[in-house]
Design an enzyme around this catalytic site. Structure first.
Site, PDB file in Angstrom:
ATOM      1  N   ASP A 263     -22.455  56.586   5.089  1.00  0.00           N
ATOM      2  CA  ASP A 263     -23.752  56.001   4.722  1.00  0.00           C
ATOM      3  C   ASP A 263     -24.010  56.322   3.249  1.00  0.00           C
ATOM      4  O   ASP A 263     -23.874  57.474   2.829  1.00  0.00           O
ATOM      5  CB  ASP A 263     -24.853  56.597   5.607  1.00  0.00           C
ATOM      6  CG  ASP A 263     -26.151  55.831   5.509  1.00  0.00           C
ATOM      7  OD1 ASP A 263     -26.662  55.660   4.385  1.00  0.00           O
ATOM      8  OD2 ASP A 263     -26.659  55.382   6.546  1.00  0.00           O
TER       9      ASP A 263
ATOM     10  N   VAL B  92     -30.520  47.130   8.516  1.00  0.00           N
ATOM     11  CA  VAL B  92     -29.316  46.298   8.400  1.00  0.00           C
ATOM     12  C   VAL B  92     -29.024  45.728   9.789  1.00  0.00           C
ATOM     13  O   VAL B  92     -28.891  46.495  10.762  1.00  0.00           O
ATOM     14  CB  VAL B  92     -28.112  47.105   7.876  1.00  0.00           C
ATOM     15  CG1 VAL B  92     -26.865  46.219   7.838  1.00  0.00           C
ATOM     16  CG2 VAL B  92     -28.387  47.675   6.487  1.00  0.00           C
TER      17      VAL B  92
ATOM     18  N   HIS C 114     -25.018  49.261  14.542  1.00  0.00           N
ATOM     19  CA  HIS C 114     -24.352  50.457  14.017  1.00  0.00           C
ATOM     20  C   HIS C 114     -25.012  51.689  14.598  1.00  0.00           C
ATOM     21  O   HIS C 114     -26.182  51.669  14.988  1.00  0.00           O
ATOM     22  CB  HIS C 114     -24.423  50.498  12.481  1.00  0.00           C
ATOM     23  CG  HIS C 114     -25.805  50.396  11.937  1.00  0.00           C
ATOM     24  ND1 HIS C 114     -26.471  49.196  11.801  1.00  0.00           N
ATOM     25  CD2 HIS C 114     -26.672  51.344  11.520  1.00  0.00           C
ATOM     26  CE1 HIS C 114     -27.674  49.408  11.306  1.00  0.00           C
ATOM     27  NE2 HIS C 114     -27.831  50.720  11.141  1.00  0.00           N
TER      28      HIS C 114
ATOM     29  N   HIS D 233     -25.653  55.823  13.768  1.00  0.00           N
ATOM     30  CA  HIS D 233     -25.653  56.888  12.773  1.00  0.00           C
ATOM     31  C   HIS D 233     -25.145  58.176  13.416  1.00  0.00           C
ATOM     32  O   HIS D 233     -25.600  58.547  14.508  1.00  0.00           O
ATOM     33  CB  HIS D 233     -27.077  57.174  12.282  1.00  0.00           C
ATOM     34  CG  HIS D 233     -27.752  56.011  11.615  1.00  0.00           C
ATOM     35  ND1 HIS D 233     -27.885  55.914  10.252  1.00  0.00           N
ATOM     36  CD2 HIS D 233     -28.349  54.904  12.130  1.00  0.00           C
ATOM     37  CE1 HIS D 233     -28.545  54.807   9.943  1.00  0.00           C
ATOM     38  NE2 HIS D 233     -28.839  54.169  11.067  1.00  0.00           N
TER      39      HIS D 233
HETATM   40  P1  AMP Z   1     -30.618  51.127   9.799  1.00  0.00           P
HETATM   41  O1  AMP Z   1     -31.967  51.362   9.218  1.00  0.00           O
HETATM   42  O2  AMP Z   1     -30.338  51.837  11.072  1.00  0.00           O
HETATM   43  O3  AMP Z   1     -30.371  49.644   9.871  1.00  0.00           O
HETATM   44  O4  AMP Z   1     -29.626  51.800   8.789  1.00  0.00           O
HETATM   45  C1  AMP Z   1     -28.907  51.158   7.801  1.00  0.00           C
HETATM   46  C2  AMP Z   1     -28.210  52.260   7.064  1.00  0.00           C
HETATM   47  O5  AMP Z   1     -27.255  51.667   6.222  1.00  0.00           O
HETATM   48  C3  AMP Z   1     -29.095  53.138   6.188  1.00  0.00           C
HETATM   49  O6  AMP Z   1     -28.945  54.489   6.576  1.00  0.00           O
HETATM   50  C4  AMP Z   1     -28.590  52.887   4.770  1.00  0.00           C
HETATM   51  O7  AMP Z   1     -28.597  54.049   3.988  1.00  0.00           O
HETATM   52  C5  AMP Z   1     -27.183  52.401   5.035  1.00  0.00           C
HETATM   53  N1  AMP Z   1     -26.603  51.492   4.052  1.00  0.00           N
HETATM   54  C6  AMP Z   1     -27.196  50.457   3.414  1.00  0.00           C
HETATM   55  N2  AMP Z   1     -26.312  49.820   2.620  1.00  0.00           N
HETATM   56  C7  AMP Z   1     -25.134  50.463   2.774  1.00  0.00           C
HETATM   57  C8  AMP Z   1     -23.825  50.277   2.231  1.00  0.00           C
HETATM   58  N3  AMP Z   1     -23.555  49.308   1.349  1.00  0.00           N
HETATM   59  N4  AMP Z   1     -22.849  51.128   2.614  1.00  0.00           N
HETATM   60  C9  AMP Z   1     -23.106  52.131   3.487  1.00  0.00           C
HETATM   61  N5  AMP Z   1     -24.312  52.349   4.032  1.00  0.00           N
HETATM   62  C10 AMP Z   1     -25.310  51.529   3.691  1.00  0.00           C
END
Ligand code: AMP
Length: 143
Positions: free
Chosen positions: A36, A101, A105, A107
């Site tokens: 992340d 996003v 996924h 975490h």
């Molecule tokens: P969520 O809020 O569960 O959708 O988490 C999305 C996660 O993706 C967040 O923890 C962000 O920090 C992470 N994130 C966003 N863009 C990227 C990227 N390009 N590469 C890796 N992690 C990312």
């Protein structure tokens, strides 16, 4: 209200297609894991199925077994790599839950006694730190 459809231009779809870079620690036929970029703690890793779905709510149940098999492997690896006391697993569904996003996924975040998580989508980590942490996790996965 009906939820939005899967959008193939989301950032994780681009990472899966190799259109934007990521610090990968695992890849198999069904699942990819990478660092992340705004970690809530050192070693914060995302585990992502290749099959498209917005989140858990619209996922094909067949994707969940392979996904959580890798979640467990990565959880064990980050615990070892960072000598963590525990591991937090988080997964968000739709904006009301904190999802930002829209590709499913999970975490995986190493935890240390008495140390709080940093904010969700807080500060960008330096690429060299992400690369170093990814290397530690890859080494633990290969042990
Ligand atoms: P969520 O809020 O569960 O959708 O988490 C999305 C996660 O993706 C967040 O923890 C962000 O920090 C992470 N994130 C966003 N863009 C990227 C990227 N390009 N590469 C890796 N992690 C990312």
């Amino acid at each position: 209200m009906a939820e939005a459809a899967y959008d193939t231009s989301n950032i994780f779809a681009k990472i899966l297609r190799g259109e934007i870079p990521s610090h990968r620690v695992h890849e198999d036929d069904a699942v990819v894991a990478f660092m992340d970029v705004m970690p809530q703690g050192p070693g914060h890793t995302l585990v992502v199925p290749k099959a498209p779905s917005r989140n858990l709510l619209d996922a094909d149940p067949a994707t969940l077994g392979p996904l959580f098999t890798v979640v467990q492997k990565v959880a064990l690896a980050v615990k070892k790599a960072f000598s963590a006391d525990g591991v937090t697993i988080l997964q968000f569904n739709e904006p009301a839950s904190g999802q930002t996003v829209y590709h499913l996924h999970v975490h995986v975040i190493p935890r240390f006694d008495g140390i709080a998580l940093k904010p969700h989508t807080g500060q960008m980590e330096k690429p060299e730190v992400l690369a170093e942490n990814a290397e530690k996790i890859r080494a633990a996965l290969n042990d």
